[in-house]
Design an enzyme around this catalytic site. Sequence first.
Site, PDB file in Angstrom:
ATOM      1  N   ARG A   3      -3.104 -10.997   3.661  1.00  0.00           N
ATOM      2  CA  ARG A   3      -3.290 -10.977   2.207  1.00  0.00           C
ATOM      3  C   ARG A   3      -2.091 -10.251   1.604  1.00  0.00           C
ATOM      4  NH1 ARG A   3      -5.540  -7.607  -1.781  1.00  0.00           N
ATOM      5  NH2 ARG A   3      -6.630  -8.744  -3.446  1.00  0.00           N
TER       6      ARG A   3
ATOM      7  N   LYS B   6       0.826  -1.200   0.000  1.00  0.00           N
ATOM      8  CA  LYS B   6       0.000   0.000   0.000  1.00  0.00           C
ATOM      9  C   LYS B   6       0.869   1.262   0.000  1.00  0.00           C
ATOM     10  CE  LYS B   6      -3.987  -2.035  -0.150  1.00  0.00           C
ATOM     11  NZ  LYS B   6      -4.952  -2.174   0.929  1.00  0.00           N
TER      12      LYS B   6
END
Length: 337
Positions: free
Chosen positions: A314, A279
Site C-alpha cells: 500500500r 511513515k
Amino acid sequence: MADYFRPLVQIDPARPEGAMSLAGGWGWFSHVEVLSRARAAKVISAADLPKSALDALTTTRAPIAGLALDRPRVMGILNATPDSFSDGGRHADPQVAVEAGMAMRAAGVDMLDVGGESTRPGADTVPEGEEIDRIVPVIAGLRAAGTGAISIDTRKAAVAEAAVGAGANLVNDVAALTFDPALAPFCAARELPVCVMHAQGDPATMQRDPRYDDVVLDVYDYLADRIAALEAQGIARHNIIADPGIGFGKTLEHNLALLARLSLFHSLGVPILLGASRKRFIGTIGGGEAGADRAPGSIAVALAALSHGIQFLRVHDVAQTIQAIALYRAAMAGKQI
C-alpha cells in the site's frame, strides 16, 4: 507454549531440490525459523514442519477482488481528506481525487484505496455522514471512468455500504472490524474481501507509549484471533488479507522488528499487505521531514517486503514503486518478467 513458524524466504534463481513454494507466489523456502515465547529461536528444515504449518505456508492464495497473487500487487493510496499526514489534503476535492486515481491507474496500479477519515497519529473520528460525503463522489467517479479494483478504507459499516454502492469491492479497516459491530456482518452478507490490520489503540491515542511483550508474536496472535473471529461471523478465510499495521501503535523499534520478520505472517494462511509508505520512522532513519520526501525510503522498505514474499504493498508513490518492483524482479530473476 505455541511455536511460530517463519519461512526463510528466498528469491534466488538457484533453487535446491525439495524447496517449497511460498503461498503460490514468487518466493521459496527450504528452512524455517521456529519462534517461541518460552525459548530461543532456532532454524529447522522445512521438511520437519508439522503438516498444518506447511499447508498454511505453501497453499496458493486465492485471488482477491479479481487479482491473482502470483506477483506483487500495488495498492495506491487516495486520501479524500483535508488533513492527511502525507499529502496535506491535496485530494480533498472529488474531481482532483478522481484525476489522481486515474493517473495511478495509468501508471499500472492494481487497486485504489480510497479513504475519507485520516488515521494519522492524533486524528479524531470523523462523523460517518461526513465520511460518506467525501468518498462516494470519488469512488463513483473512478468507477465511471473505468478503473479496476477499489478498496474503501473505513471502520464504519454505513460508510462501507455507501462505498460498495458506489463501486468499491474491498473493505480495508485499520481497526480489523472491531470499531463498528455492524461491519463484519455487512461484509459477510456481501461476501466482500476485507483487510484486517493490527493497531494498538485508536488513531487518537495509539502513539502514546505503545508497549508489547513481544511485538512480532503479539501482532501475529492478534491477527490470528481476528481472522478466526471473522470466519466465525461468516467471512471466508480466502477473502481475508492481514496487515501488521506498521506505525499504528508502534515505536521505531517495533516497526523494525516487524519488518525483519515479516515472513512469519504467511503462517496465518492469508495474503499479507504492508502499509509502510511515508511513515515517520522512514524519515527518522533516512531523512525527510515531509512525507513527500520519504519516497526513496518507502520504496526501499517495499522492496525489502517483497523479499519476504509480501503480496500487497500500500503506497503513495505508485509510479516510482511500480518501476522499482519491475527492476527488482528482473534483477533477482536475471530476466525481464
